[in-house]
Every structure is written in structure tokens, then in C-alpha cells.
Design a protein around this motif. Structure first.
Motif, PDB file in Angstrom:
ATOM      1  N   UNK A 137      -2.744   1.850   4.474  1.00 10.97           N
ATOM      2  CA  UNK A 137      -4.063   2.395   4.814  1.00 10.97           C
ATOM      3  C   UNK A 137      -4.371   2.222   6.292  1.00 10.97           C
ATOM      4  N   UNK A 138      -4.067   1.048   6.828  1.00  9.29           N
ATOM      5  CA  UNK A 138      -4.328   0.788   8.249  1.00  9.29           C
ATOM      6  C   UNK A 138      -3.431   1.651   9.140  1.00  9.29           C
ATOM      7  N   UNK A 139      -2.156   1.787   8.772  1.00  9.84           N
ATOM      8  CA  UNK A 139      -1.237   2.601   9.566  1.00  9.84           C
ATOM      9  C   UNK A 139      -1.631   4.074   9.524  1.00  9.84           C
ATOM     10  N   UNK A 140      -2.140   4.524   8.405  1.00 11.39           N
ATOM     11  CA  UNK A 140      -2.572   5.925   8.307  1.00 11.39           C
ATOM     12  C   UNK A 140      -3.731   6.191   9.247  1.00 11.39           C
TER      13      UNK A 140
ATOM     14  N   UNK B  76     -14.160  -3.117   7.009  1.00  8.86           N
ATOM     15  CA  UNK B  76     -13.244  -2.552   6.016  1.00  8.86           C
ATOM     16  C   UNK B  76     -12.175  -3.566   5.621  1.00  8.86           C
ATOM     17  N   UNK B  77     -11.601  -4.248   6.632  1.00  7.38           N
ATOM     18  CA  UNK B  77     -10.555  -5.232   6.351  1.00  7.38           C
ATOM     19  C   UNK B  77     -11.103  -6.372   5.511  1.00  7.38           C
TER      20      UNK B  77
ATOM     21  N   UNK C 178       3.997  10.407   4.546  1.00  8.43           N
ATOM     22  CA  UNK C 178       5.029   9.416   4.224  1.00  8.43           C
ATOM     23  C   UNK C 178       4.557   7.996   4.478  1.00  8.43           C
ATOM     24  N   UNK C 179       3.500   7.846   5.290  1.00  6.95           N
ATOM     25  CA  UNK C 179       2.988   6.503   5.571  1.00  6.95           C
ATOM     26  C   UNK C 179       2.496   5.832   4.293  1.00  6.95           C
ATOM     27  N   UNK C 180       2.027   6.635   3.354  1.00  9.60           N
ATOM     28  CA  UNK C 180       1.555   6.069   2.089  1.00  9.60           C
ATOM     29  C   UNK C 180       2.687   5.397   1.313  1.00  9.60           C
ATOM     30  N   UNK C 181       3.933   5.775   1.635  1.00 14.11           N
ATOM     31  CA  UNK C 181       5.072   5.165   0.951  1.00 14.11           C
ATOM     32  C   UNK C 181       5.315   3.731   1.398  1.00 14.11           C
ATOM     33  N   UNK C 182       4.716   3.328   2.531  1.00 14.84           N
ATOM     34  CA  UNK C 182       4.918   1.967   3.034  1.00 14.84           C
ATOM     35  C   UNK C 182       4.444   0.941   2.011  1.00 14.84           C
ATOM     36  N   UNK C 183       3.369   1.286   1.299  1.00 19.93           N
ATOM     37  CA  UNK C 183       2.857   0.367   0.293  1.00 19.93           C
ATOM     38  C   UNK C 183       3.844   0.072  -0.811  1.00 19.93           C
ATOM     39  N   UNK C 184       4.769   1.007  -1.055  1.00 17.28           N
ATOM     40  CA  UNK C 184       5.784   0.805  -2.079  1.00 17.28           C
ATOM     41  C   UNK C 184       7.087   0.275  -1.492  1.00 17.28           C
ATOM     42  N   UNK C 185       7.321   0.532  -0.199  1.00 18.43           N
ATOM     43  CA  UNK C 185       8.558   0.096   0.432  1.00 18.43           C
ATOM     44  C   UNK C 185       8.612  -1.417   0.589  1.00 18.43           C
TER      45      UNK C 185
ATOM     46  N   UNK D 265      -6.392   9.310  13.686  1.00 15.00           N
ATOM     47  CA  UNK D 265      -7.754   8.756  13.905  1.00 15.00           C
ATOM     48  C   UNK D 265      -8.850   9.520  13.163  1.00 15.00           C
ATOM     49  N   UNK D 266      -8.524  10.714  12.697  1.00 12.77           N
ATOM     50  CA  UNK D 266      -9.543  11.472  11.939  1.00 12.77           C
ATOM     51  C   UNK D 266      -9.869  10.818  10.606  1.00 12.77           C
ATOM     52  N   UNK D 267      -8.954   9.999  10.117  1.00  8.31           N
ATOM     53  CA  UNK D 267      -9.185   9.287   8.844  1.00  8.31           C
ATOM     54  C   UNK D 267     -10.108   8.097   9.112  1.00  8.31           C
ATOM     55  N   UNK D 268     -11.218   8.095   8.451  1.00  9.28           N
ATOM     56  CA  UNK D 268     -12.207   7.032   8.653  1.00  9.28           C
ATOM     57  C   UNK D 268     -12.056   5.967   7.571  1.00  9.28           C
TER      58      UNK D 268
END
Length: 318
Positions: free
Chosen positions: A305-308, A4-5, A243-250, A313-316
């Protein structure tokens, strides 16, 4: 994870390549530049300088030349400052980072605490005051808050300096230098925190309201857990996931969100340098800064994405 990376890094390179072409063409096609806007230069000198900096060449040829140098770590020289763009970044970017990282930490800390308490005490007098404060913070312009606090805290009460990073003529070093910087950055940090805490508090409040209505929260309470543990251990962890998705904008906001604040408080950061370059039409520096923001944006998106995935862990990741 590694697959993925790898895929995301390939996508990132493609996005940055497209962004670099868009950024270069945007500035290259903008009418006027630093040389043509300098009325002190004769027509012959202007033509000579345009030839020296390659401004008389076709756009695509100029882009490939610029991109070739950028891949080698050379984003050109600032026409106004007469210094390499990367050197100017190194001189100014850490000042902006210091200002932004402190305000971001305080913004998230205050927003999380107030958002959790407001959600727990929904429709109470505290929640009402929080909502009024949120909309007030979101509606008042940054320059107004900045100038108002300068008037009150710096001019009238004389508690804090009105601007700058150091006192004029100061030669402080060591601990004295550290204290002086903290003293000068207090006002801009307060303003940036007030501007950011409103929307973020509303975000956490709404997430917490949804979470505390879930079945597993009622189960945790039925098991006899303390209300503090239920809120800050079980509910908050799940409320933080969106809120983790906000990291991409922060991440890009650490440097791009303080442009006006640095100008108001005369803070020697990359934002003030960027604003000065606009008035001078210093396109090499503007292109370098905009490209820097694009890099931070794609890196921030990848990190979110990685932090989420780490937080849930349910997010694949595929």
C-alpha cells in the motif's frame, strides 16, 4: 501519511491477535501430537511430559500462556529438536532467504523483460512461444521439474550437484565457501525461477498490452521518442503499478514458496524443517512458523500500500 500508518498498525495488531488465536486453536484441536505419537513412551511418561509442557490444561489457558511468552520473544521449544523455536528459525531462515531472494530477483527481471517484449510484439512468433512456455511452466508440477533437472544436469551431465548446501565433509571458508554455496544453490534457484516466471510474465504482458494502447503512449511516440524509451520509461512504469500489489504476497512467499523445493534438493532451510515437523507433529514449531508467515503477510500488505502511494501520488492514503 502518519495517521494512515498508525491506523494500519492498529489494524495489523488486531489481525495478528485474531490470527494467533486461530493458529493456536487449529493445532491444539488437531488429534494427536508429538508425545502421544511416540510409541516408545510409556503411558506414565506421556502423562508426565504432557504435564511438563502444559498439554493437559484447557485450550484457552494454554493459548494465553503461549501468547504471553510469544510477546516476550519466546515461542516455546521444539519437541522434536529440543531447542527453542526462535533459535531454529535463526539457524535455518537465512538459508531459505538466500534461496528465495535470488530466485525472486531473477523471476521479476526475466518476467519484466519478456513481458514487455511479448506485449510489444503481440501475436508474433516470439509472443506465441512465450505463451506456450508460460502455460507449460504453470502446468508442470514443481517436483517433476526438480527431479527432471536433477536427472539431466546433475546425474547425466554432472554440471551441478544434486542437492545440499555444501559438499559432504567440506570445510571451505571465505571465497571458497561462497563459490560452493552458489554452485549448490544453482539448481533449486533455476527450478524456483521457472515456476514463478510463467504467471508473472503473463501478468506483465497483459498490463503492458493495456498500457501501450493509451493516448499518452501515442503522444510520446508522436514527439519522436525512441521506442525503447517509450516502452521502458513511460509504458513500463505504469504497467508496474498493478504489480506492486503483488509485493504483499511476495514477502511471505520468500519463505513459504520453497517448501517442496527445499525438500527435493535437501536444502537446509526453514521449509524443510517445517515439512519434517509435520510428520513429527511438532506443534510448537509449526505454530511458530505459521505465525511468522502471518506476520510477513500483514507487513507485506502494508508495504504494498505504501509503495503504491509512492509510485503513484494520485493514490490517497486515508
Amino acid at each position: 501519511m502518519s495517521t494512515y500508518i498508525t491506523k494500519r498498525l492498529i489494524y495489523t495488531l488486531v489481525i495478528l491477535l485474531a490470527a494467533s488465536l486461530l493458529i493456536f486453536c487449529l493445532y491444539a484441536l488437531t488429534p494427536g501430537d508429538f508425545i502421544s505419537g511416540n510409541i516408545k513412551l510409556s503411558p506414565e511418561r506421556r502423562a508426565e511430559l504432557r504435564a511438563i509442557y502444559g498439554l493437559d490444561q484447557p485450550i484457552l489457558e494454554r493459548y494465553f500462556t503461549w501468547m504471553n511468552h510469544a510477546l516476550q520473544g519466546d515461542f516455546g521449544d521444539s519437541l522434536a529438536q529440543q531447542q527453542p523455536v526462535l533459535k531454529l528459525f535463526k539457524d535455518y531462515v537465512w538459508n531459505s532467504f538466500l534461496l528465495a531472494i535470488v530466485s525472486t530477483f531473477l523471476t521479476w527481471l526475466i518476467a519484466v523483460v519478456i513481458g514487455v517484449v511479448a506485449a510489444y510484439k503481440q501475436y508474433s512468433w516470439f509472443d506465441t512461444l512465450v505463451m506456450i512456455g508460460i502455460f507449460a511452466a504453470m502446468s508442470i508440477p514443481s517436483f517433476f521439474i526438480g527431479l527432471f533437472l536433477i536427472k539431466i544436469l546433475a546425474v547425466d551431465l554432472k554440471w551441478l550437484p544434486p542437492g545440499g548446501m555444501m559438499t559432504t565433509g567440506s570445510n571451505a571458508t571465505g571465497l571458497a565457501y561462497f563459490k560452493e554455496v552458489i554452485h549448490h544453490m544453482a539448481l533449486p534457484v533455476i527450478v524456483m525461477t521457472l515456476l514463478g516466471v510463467g504467471s508473472l510474465t503473463r501478468y506483465f504482458r497483459s498490463n503492458m498490452i493495456d498500457v501501450i494502447k493509451q493516448d499518452y503512449i501515442r503522444t510520446a511516440r508522436a514527439k519522436g521518442m525512441s521506442e525503447r524509451k517509450v516502452l521502458f520509461t513511460h509504458a513500463l512504469r505504469n504497467a508496474l503499478l498493478p504489480a506492486i500489489t503483488l509485493v504483499g504476497f511476495e514477502l511471505p512467499a520468500l519463505f513459504g514458496g520453497s517448501l517442496i523445493i527445499e525438500k527435493i534438493f535437501n536444502w537446509p532451510g526453514i521449509g524443510q524443517l517445517y515439512m519434517q515437523s509435520f510428520s513429527l507433529r511438532d506443534y510448537p514449531l509449526l505454530m511458530g512458523f505459521t505465525m511468522f508467515m502471518a506476520i510477513l503477510t500483514v507487513i507485506g500488505t502494508l508495504l504494498s500500500d505504501l509503495l503504491y502511494h509512492v509510485a503513484d501520488p494520485r493514490v490517497k492514503l486515508q
